[in-house]
Design an enzyme around this catalytic site. Sequence first.
Site, mmCIF file in Angstrom:
data_model
loop_
_atom_site.group_PDB
_atom_site.id
_atom_site.type_symbol
_atom_site.label_atom_id
_atom_site.label_comp_id
_atom_site.label_asym_id
_atom_site.label_seq_id
_atom_site.Cartn_x
_atom_site.Cartn_y
_atom_site.Cartn_z
ATOM 1 C CB SER A 99 16.358 59.808 -13.309
ATOM 2 O OG SER A 99 15.714 60.217 -12.308
ATOM 3 C CG ASP A 240 12.518 63.339 -11.753
ATOM 4 O OD1 ASP A 240 11.109 62.919 -12.147
ATOM 5 O OD2 ASP A 240 13.137 62.233 -11.312
ATOM 6 C CG ASP A 242 12.473 59.537 -14.614
ATOM 7 O OD1 ASP A 242 12.750 60.360 -13.754
ATOM 8 O OD2 ASP A 242 12.497 58.215 -14.138
ATOM 9 C CG ASP A 244 10.704 58.475 -11.245
ATOM 10 O OD1 ASP A 244 11.209 59.723 -11.282
ATOM 11 O OD2 ASP A 244 11.529 57.478 -11.145
#
Length: 452
Positions: A99, A240, A242, A244
């Site tokens: 992440s 961010d 990743d 999401d």
Amino acid sequence: MSVTPSIFKAYDVRGIYPDEFDESVAELVGQAFVTYLNAKRLAVARDMRLSSNSLAAAFIEGARTQGADVVDYGLASTDMLYYGVSHEKHDGGAMITASHNPKEYNGIKLVGRQASALSGDEGIASIRDMVIRHNIPSPTSTRGTLSQAQLLDQYVSHVLSFIDTSIIKPFRLVLDAGSGMAGAAAPSIFDSLPCQTTRLCFEIDGSFPNHEANPLIEANRKHLVSTVVDTQADLGIAWDGDADRCFFVDENGQFVPGDFVTTLLAEAFLLKHPGSTIIYDVRASHAVPNTVDRLHGKPLINRVGHAFFKKRMRETNAIFGGEVTGHYYFRDNAFADNGLIPALLILELLSKHGTSLAELLAPLRSRYFISGEINTTVQDMSIIPTKLDQISACYADATQHRIDGLSIEYPDWHFNLRGSNTEPLFRLNLEANTPSLMADKRDEVLSLIRAG
């Protein structure tokens, strides 16, 4: 390597690569994941981190040895993986990512059918125990198959379906992908809109040559903010690593807190779907429930964490849920979080109102004064329950609840204090009706937290 139990977090598996988390661990997690789900068909994707290719290959190997067929979606964002799991009806999915963490980290986010999240309460603890205790069944006699597929075209159409693209005004936008996975889908989405975009850090690069992909940290927003101001853009959007989660700055370069974004998104949904249920977390500004009440929706407070949000939203059929950290969940997205849908909904809301983001936020900023999340390091997490009890006793005349940590409510100020699920930290979020009261009460509560 010997497996460190601490890499099994409340919401995922995560650690420093390769010291805490390497290919051998990823393979074991793949085996245990298939066993836990009794999965026959899995989806796997990975982010841009330099170790993600080899970790994905190891996880896939582990899953296949347990007899699961694997569809490899390759380089993708986490929300693309969620879409693939739900849309293609896989038994589960794994996203190789850490992440927003710095580049030396990596990990795995795990979901079951319909992209329902595994958590420390349901799933991750069972997988941890199988791995730590070497309690994984022997490989099956029939090895699972491996195939490749791509999701981008279907995913882009799905995300765009959340708005009426014909009403979007020709905004000037600054977009910062943080060298992360927003660089995969965001170009196709914004190319379909009548917006002029300045794109920062869109080259996907797991070495993060410009800044860490964590827009919650002010230093990582400096380029975005300066570019918005210098180009006189209408707003800035960042993601961010990743992709999401997404974050906003207004036309003046001022950061928009996640609870204010939740408030605006709740309005966007209630204008379209009056009476809907909206979920918000215990840390949020009162702006969220007050706005939902004013627009005749149903606000429901919830504990922090994507697994808990998704479960509550399924139980209540909530149309939308938002966390202050930038996770936004959508019923028509398999109740999963997504980093691009919020950006589109904000553009649609601005287009409907015919106003700027700062003007839209002005009523919130003039009434709700929030501290933001303030972290205090603790040496021993076992002291947290005692400390919460001590602070609770100091505010015995307040309305209190323990949905998640300790929440204290007075007519003109309130706060939530909770131990982190992932780090040795106390997290404080406080709000008051005036800036001076917010500052006074923030300092008062912090002194109690930090008292020896």
